[in-house]
Design a protein around this motif. Structure first.
Motif, PDB file in Angstrom:
ATOM      1  N   TRP A  10       0.859  -1.182   0.000  1.00  0.00           N
ATOM      2  CA  TRP A  10       0.000   0.000   0.000  1.00  0.00           C
ATOM      3  C   TRP A  10       0.893   1.229   0.000  1.00  0.00           C
ATOM      4  O   TRP A  10       1.944   1.228   0.621  1.00  0.00           O
ATOM      5  CB  TRP A  10      -0.860   0.043   1.273  1.00  0.00           C
ATOM      6  N   LEU A  11       0.457   2.276  -0.704  1.00  0.00           N
ATOM      7  CA  LEU A  11       1.209   3.527  -0.634  1.00  0.00           C
ATOM      8  C   LEU A  11       0.265   4.724  -0.577  1.00  0.00           C
ATOM      9  O   LEU A  11      -0.581   4.898  -1.456  1.00  0.00           O
ATOM     10  CB  LEU A  11       2.141   3.713  -1.838  1.00  0.00           C
ATOM     11  N   ALA A  12       0.431   5.541   0.464  1.00  0.00           N
ATOM     12  CA  ALA A  12      -0.213   6.856   0.521  1.00  0.00           C
ATOM     13  C   ALA A  12       0.912   7.866   0.352  1.00  0.00           C
ATOM     14  O   ALA A  12       1.996   7.673   0.903  1.00  0.00           O
ATOM     15  CB  ALA A  12      -0.922   7.049   1.850  1.00  0.00           C
ATOM     16  N   TYR A  13       0.669   8.944  -0.414  1.00  0.00           N
ATOM     17  CA  TYR A  13       1.745   9.881  -0.715  1.00  0.00           C
ATOM     18  C   TYR A  13       2.110  10.783   0.464  1.00  0.00           C
ATOM     19  O   TYR A  13       3.130  11.445   0.419  1.00  0.00           O
ATOM     20  CB  TYR A  13       1.422  10.700  -1.959  1.00  0.00           C
ATOM     21  N   ARG A  18      -2.733   9.326   4.182  1.00  0.00           N
ATOM     22  CA  ARG A  18      -2.856   8.027   4.814  1.00  0.00           C
ATOM     23  C   ARG A  18      -3.908   8.056   5.923  1.00  0.00           C
ATOM     24  O   ARG A  18      -4.696   7.121   6.067  1.00  0.00           O
ATOM     25  CB  ARG A  18      -1.500   7.593   5.375  1.00  0.00           C
ATOM     26  N   ALA A  19      -3.911   9.160   6.683  1.00  0.00           N
ATOM     27  CA  ALA A  19      -4.887   9.297   7.766  1.00  0.00           C
ATOM     28  C   ALA A  19      -6.313   9.269   7.224  1.00  0.00           C
ATOM     29  O   ALA A  19      -7.241   8.831   7.904  1.00  0.00           O
ATOM     30  CB  ALA A  19      -4.627  10.599   8.538  1.00  0.00           C
ATOM     31  N   PRO A  61       6.986   1.838   0.307  1.00  0.00           N
ATOM     32  CA  PRO A  61       5.566   1.608   0.583  1.00  0.00           C
ATOM     33  C   PRO A  61       5.184   2.041   2.000  1.00  0.00           C
ATOM     34  O   PRO A  61       6.021   2.036   2.901  1.00  0.00           O
ATOM     35  CB  PRO A  61       5.408   0.096   0.428  1.00  0.00           C
ATOM     36  N   SER A  62       3.917   2.446   2.170  1.00  0.00           N
ATOM     37  CA  SER A  62       3.414   2.738   3.510  1.00  0.00           C
ATOM     38  C   SER A  62       3.267   1.432   4.289  1.00  0.00           C
ATOM     39  O   SER A  62       3.493   1.383   5.490  1.00  0.00           O
ATOM     40  CB  SER A  62       2.048   3.432   3.431  1.00  0.00           C
ATOM     41  N   MET A  63       2.851   0.380   3.566  1.00  0.00           N
ATOM     42  CA  MET A  63       2.736  -0.950   4.172  1.00  0.00           C
ATOM     43  C   MET A  63       3.090  -1.989   3.125  1.00  0.00           C
ATOM     44  O   MET A  63       2.932  -1.742   1.936  1.00  0.00           O
ATOM     45  CB  MET A  63       1.300  -1.210   4.638  1.00  0.00           C
TER      46      MET A  63
END
Ligand code: ADP
Ligand code: ADP
Length: 235
Positions: A10-13, A18-19, A61-63
């Motif tokens: 998973w990727l949030a920029y 992400r929140a 990646p965020s996760m």
């Protein structure tokens, strides 16, 4: 074992995105064998470039976990070469010097560039010959057609003998005839050298002509929603 492996990535920029659970790509699972040619298709903004940035280590990646060539991807990968829709050759350099550029800046070649210049030039000439640019070594980008510039940019992406070639809409700006010629050039290079290829394209016909496996990505969130292995013989 796979050459490229994504496990629930998973990727949030940003943290703010992400929140809000705004991920550019999510739940990406993928196993690509060594030497495979894959294509990623999907609408603009679905996360194709993000996938490329993750694969080459330009983004973390965020996760989830990403491994390439058996190693976790922790920073920009030197084993990859890239070409984009715009060939972006340096206008003040000849074709040959444009192709040589990665060897001048990428370790470990950088330190050997002066001593090995002759050998590297031979390699560049051989590649240019393969893509039909023999005789254009000393021309400048403005003296080449769009298709020729794109051929040169593919040579530049391959000059350091990468294990993985990333192509982001590389033929998008070309006319249909030139595009199909370049498909064949690329297929020949790949058949001969068997680097892994990841091709991002909007052109479904191109993806089916070139790739072993086509991955379809959907928009918001960016996810792989389908995967199709293309049997031989090709169309
Ligand atoms: P594609 O390559 O398929 O057009 P991208 O990977 O560029 O898609 O974009 C996926 C999503 O991530 C889009 O919603 C896009 O707006 C967003 N995005 C891409 N790059 C950034 C960035 N640097 N900062 C914030 N959002 C981004
Ligand atoms: P980087 O990873 O170095 O930020 P990108 O290719 O992701 O580079 O983006 C290039 C530029 O465009 C950056 O300044 C990025 O913040 C901006 N950008 C791209 N897509 C978006 C988006 N959807 N929202 C906000 N900024 C974006």
């Amino acid at each position: 074992t796979a050459f490229i492996e994504f496990r629930d990535v998973w990727l949030a920029y940003s943290d703010a995105l992400r929140a809000q659970n705004q991920f550019a790509v999510e739940a990406i699972d993928l196993q690509v064998p060594r030497g495979a040619f894959i294509a990623i298709v999907g609408p603009s903004g679905c996360g194709k470039s993000t996938f490329m940035k993750l694969t080459t280590g330009l983004r973390q990646p965020s996760m989830g976990k990403i491994r390439v060539a058996g190693q976790p991807v922790t920073g920009p990968l030197k084993i990859s070469g890239m070409a984009f829709q715009a060939p972006s050759l340096l206008p003040w350099r000849s074709t040959l010097d444009n192709v040589l550029l990665p060897l001048e800046i990428v370790a470990p070649y950088r330190s050997q560039f002066r001593q090995k210049r002759k050998e590297f030039e031979e390699r560049a000439r051989a590649l240019l010959h393969k893509v039909g640019l023999a005789g254009y070594e000393h021309k400048y980008p403005w003296q080449l057609s769009g298709g020729m510039q794109q051929r040169a940019s593919i040579c530049r992406a391959l000059i350091h003998e990468p294990q993985m070639l990333l192509l982001d809409e590389p033929f998008g700006a070309l006319d249909a005839f030139t595009r199909e010629e370049l498909w064949c050039t690329l297929r020949d290079l790949w058949t001969e050298q068997r680097f892994n290829v990841i091709l991002v394209t909007h052109d479904l016909r191109e993806s089916v002509f070139l790739a072993d496996t086509v991955y379809v990505m959907s928009k918001s969130p960016g996810r792989f929603v389908a995967q199709k292995t293309i049997p031989l013989p090709r169309p």
